[in-house]
Design an enzyme around this catalytic site. Structure first.
Site, mmCIF file in Angstrom:
data_model
loop_
_atom_site.group_PDB
_atom_site.id
_atom_site.type_symbol
_atom_site.label_atom_id
_atom_site.label_comp_id
_atom_site.label_asym_id
_atom_site.label_seq_id
_atom_site.Cartn_x
_atom_site.Cartn_y
_atom_site.Cartn_z
ATOM 1 N N GLU A 119 0.809 -1.229 0.000
ATOM 2 C CA GLU A 119 0.000 0.000 0.000
ATOM 3 C C GLU A 119 0.837 1.270 0.000
ATOM 4 O OE1 GLU A 119 -2.968 0.072 3.097
ATOM 5 O OE2 GLU A 119 -4.271 -1.296 2.001
ATOM 6 N N HIS A 149 11.764 -25.470 0.414
ATOM 7 C CA HIS A 149 11.200 -26.666 -0.204
ATOM 8 C C HIS A 149 10.018 -26.342 -1.104
ATOM 9 C CE1 HIS A 149 13.599 -29.547 2.225
ATOM 10 N NE2 HIS A 149 13.724 -28.465 2.970
ATOM 11 N N LYS A 166 -14.255 0.306 -3.733
ATOM 12 C CA LYS A 166 -15.296 0.356 -2.696
ATOM 13 C C LYS A 166 -16.554 1.068 -3.209
ATOM 14 C CE LYS A 166 -12.252 0.010 1.316
ATOM 15 N NZ LYS A 166 -11.646 0.705 2.455
#
Lengths: 440, 440
Positions: free
Chosen positions: A286, A315, A429
């Site tokens: 951000e 791994h 939003k």
């Protein structure tokens, strides 16, 4: 109480000339940080004032004292992003990832997204507790006070607590939000406990505000030590000297990014630090992932933060890291002293499977693997720097988080972007509100 | 039992001409996959034979039946990378991330890296269980039989179980390894239970072998459904038709990578699928992260896989994804039907905080947010594709994992690299052994 070390050398694959020329360019930011410290909570850099705020510590401490009397068996932190990532990071570092399995009281659950199965799981855990007449503390954290996920989950949980506690349920609810937000007023009206945070402190910089301090203090983390670590680190990070780890790390990140490496991997050699990595992902993602620079020019700037856990991810990701494209700069984090020491037992018959590990501490095996990997990074010309964390105490974690937050301020300065806003998050939003409105 | 859908359209930002020309190039790999299916376990693509191996299912099923009689209160899976990532992925998807808090028996812990604090936490949990005379099953998984971390942890845990169980402790230990490995012989000599896996099946492709089937069956996952899902998907993925999701997804990944996007984000809108993401990280990281191509030419190829969880990571990474560099291709994964349905209660007074969510299911809020984000991706010309998972049943997860494994085979083919080896991982291990030898 030992200081964190930030180490870089030839393995960073940058000339000292280039590094020092970039370090010189951080001077204006150092000056701004010092000025911000005097300005209290009026500056964008307000978060650096939190660790030295004695009134805050006193206020939160008193509130913790009050809520400890409730003696909750479970704490449910309802919050997302900057409202819970710092808390989880500190909790797991200090108490361990399996702390809920171990600690008999003050177990903590987190409700972040609006996931019905995740919520059901929380309900299955806490409903029997409420049925037995024991207490659950619901901590609702939303800076704006109107985060969709947080309010939806808070409604579900308040409703549940109400069912068992009836009229007295208000004592089980705490809200942490901006002074004067709608949630603040709402909680006041309902008689919930309320703690506020300074308006200028953004979510990803808020771990040392009530947002982190209250739940962590409730769990038994020494918030004094956490803040002391942050303070000691802050003082190093507003120094102009070469010993400023935030400026140094920002300079290295900047140089590698402008050199075409668009990925920064934080490679933590400790299972309990995975959530520190997740906290850092938000902080870097951000803070420097920006469409426009400070002057409004479209730049689409940003370093993608990735998190690896040693030796686990050797791994899974080492093949890519050692064989793949030269698109990454790595910061290894190792822990000097674990909380416990477990030795490989001496079972000689096992020598046929893996040699030379009989009787030695697991931490020594871990360290040998890290050394081996570093040698291979050097051979393959894969650049890295290192953070040595003395231990996983609250003091050390306080240092680490403060280091990284100020690093992002320096990095924003170097990249010419504003590390304190998040304009593109606001955009989607708007779409969500439109969709929910049409459906309703 | 519904099929997974893989969807891509204009939002993938690729012309259908380019996609179909790459899809044509996958034909030789389709032919090799079909041939491999006839070759049993002799081919590099051997893992695709696992879901249809009735003898394997019978063998593992019988062994599960035997060990269920032990009635272990805890299972500790000792393994790292390909030895535990698939198991965790399926467990959490099917039972939920908090399953250990909910399920009263068959709790499962994982020991992967050599971390003394992580091991101490496991010990603190299981030692009281052993003290009470209840059973703990330790499952040691190492393909080679000589993984340093796994053997070190296994020694610690065997020693602990021995302390309480004495001579009869062998019944509490199971080893899963390659036929004829040193661990195989060792476990046989000690009287531990042993299950083997086909030599040609690599760790990251082994979830449908005993490596995943045994622990998952012990936990109560329907391994028959898991394998049925895998089988049904495999049949779709060896088809030449347009409905082959593995070839299609590989083609899209390939086109975006060769177009300069070096990051592939798997964005899962379900909290319980985070570990599916971690499993996928290894699968993609190791399969296509290669120093050399198939002809031995140095290419430093590789796509960096990242994992995001919706809506959680919208609050940490969306700013970067929507504002940052155009260096990513995203695959959204959404779940059609959750296991439970939780509604936001109707508490009208909350309308002042967030409108239009009263009384609707949490899943609907989640879905509205995903739709909003997709619209913003389209507006910002951020390319994406979608996987629709009907639910989180074993059948659906079996499909998803098989889809992704075959996708990597197609992607390796398109990139000209060998998706089955991991030569750079072997390199650092040599350094580690040297360091441990010098210290010893």
């Amino acid at each position: 109480m030992k200081p964190i070390s930030y180490l870089y050398g030839k393995a960073a694959l940058l000339s000292s000339g280039r590094i020092s020329s970039v370090l010189k360019r951080t001077a204006p930011e150092t000056a701004r940080l010092r000025k911000a410290l005097l300005a209290g909570y009026e500056d964008d850099r307000a978060s650096i004032s939190l660790p030295g705020d004695e009134a805050l510590l006193k206020r939160v401490g008193a509130f913790i004292g009050k809520k400890q009397k409730l003696d909750p068996a479970y704490i449910v932190v309802v919050g997302i992003g900057g409202s819970n990532l710092g808390t989880i990071a500190v909790q797991e570092a200090v108490f361990g990832k399996l702390c809920n399995h171990i600690t008999p009281k003050r177990r903590t659950l987190y409700a972040d997204t609006v996931d019905s199965d995740a919520m059901r799981q929380i309900r299955v855990v806490i409903e029997p507790v409420l049925k037995q007449g024991r207490e659950v503390l619901v901590v609702i954290i939303s800076k704006s006070g109107g985060t969709t996920e947080t309010i939806a989950n808070a409604e579900v949980l308040i409703n549940l607590v109400k069912r068992y506690k009836g009229g007295s349920h208000a004592e089980n609810i705490v809200a942490i939000t901006d002074e004067g937000s709608k949630l603040h007023h709402f909680a006041d009206n309902k008689g919930y406990g309320v703690l506020t945070m300074p308006q200028k402190v953004g979510g990803r910089f808020s771990v040392f505000s009530a947002v982190g301090l209250f739940p962590l203090g409730m769990m038994g983390v020494s918030i004094e030590s956490l803040l002391k670590g942050a303070r000691d680190m802050r003082n190093r990070c507003i120094a102009a000297s070469a010993g400023n780890p935030a400026a140094a790390s920002a300079a290295l990140q900047y140089l590698h990014y402008t050199n075409g490496k668009n990925i920064s991997d934080l490679f933590l050699f400790s299972s309990d630090l995975e959530s520190v990595g997740k906290w850092y992902r938000q902080l870097m993602g951000e803070s420097v992932g920006k469409e426009h620079d400070r002057r409004g020019k479209k730049v689409n700037c940003g370093i993608t933060p990735t998190v690896s856990i040693g030796t686990t991810d050797l791994h899974s990701m080492a093949q890519l890291y050692l064989g793949g494209p030269y698109d990454k700069f790595t910061t290894f984090v190792s822990v000097g002293q674990n909380n416990s020491s477990v030795n490989v037992p001496v079972m000689k018959e096992y020598d046929e499977l893996v040699e030379n590990i009989q009787g030695i501490p697991l931490a020594e095996v871990m360290n040998a693997i890290l050394q081996g990997v570093k040698i291979d990074f050097q051979k393959g010309k894969r650049p890295y720097a290192e953070i040595l964390l003395p231990d996983k105490s609250a003091y050390s974690i306080g240092q680490l988080l403060q280091f990284k937050m100020i690093e992002m301020m320096y990095l924003g300065h170097l990249l010419g972007v504003n590390p304190f806003d998040q304009p593109n998050v606001e955009a989607y939003k708007v779409e969500v509100k439109r969709i929910l409105g049409n459906e309703g």
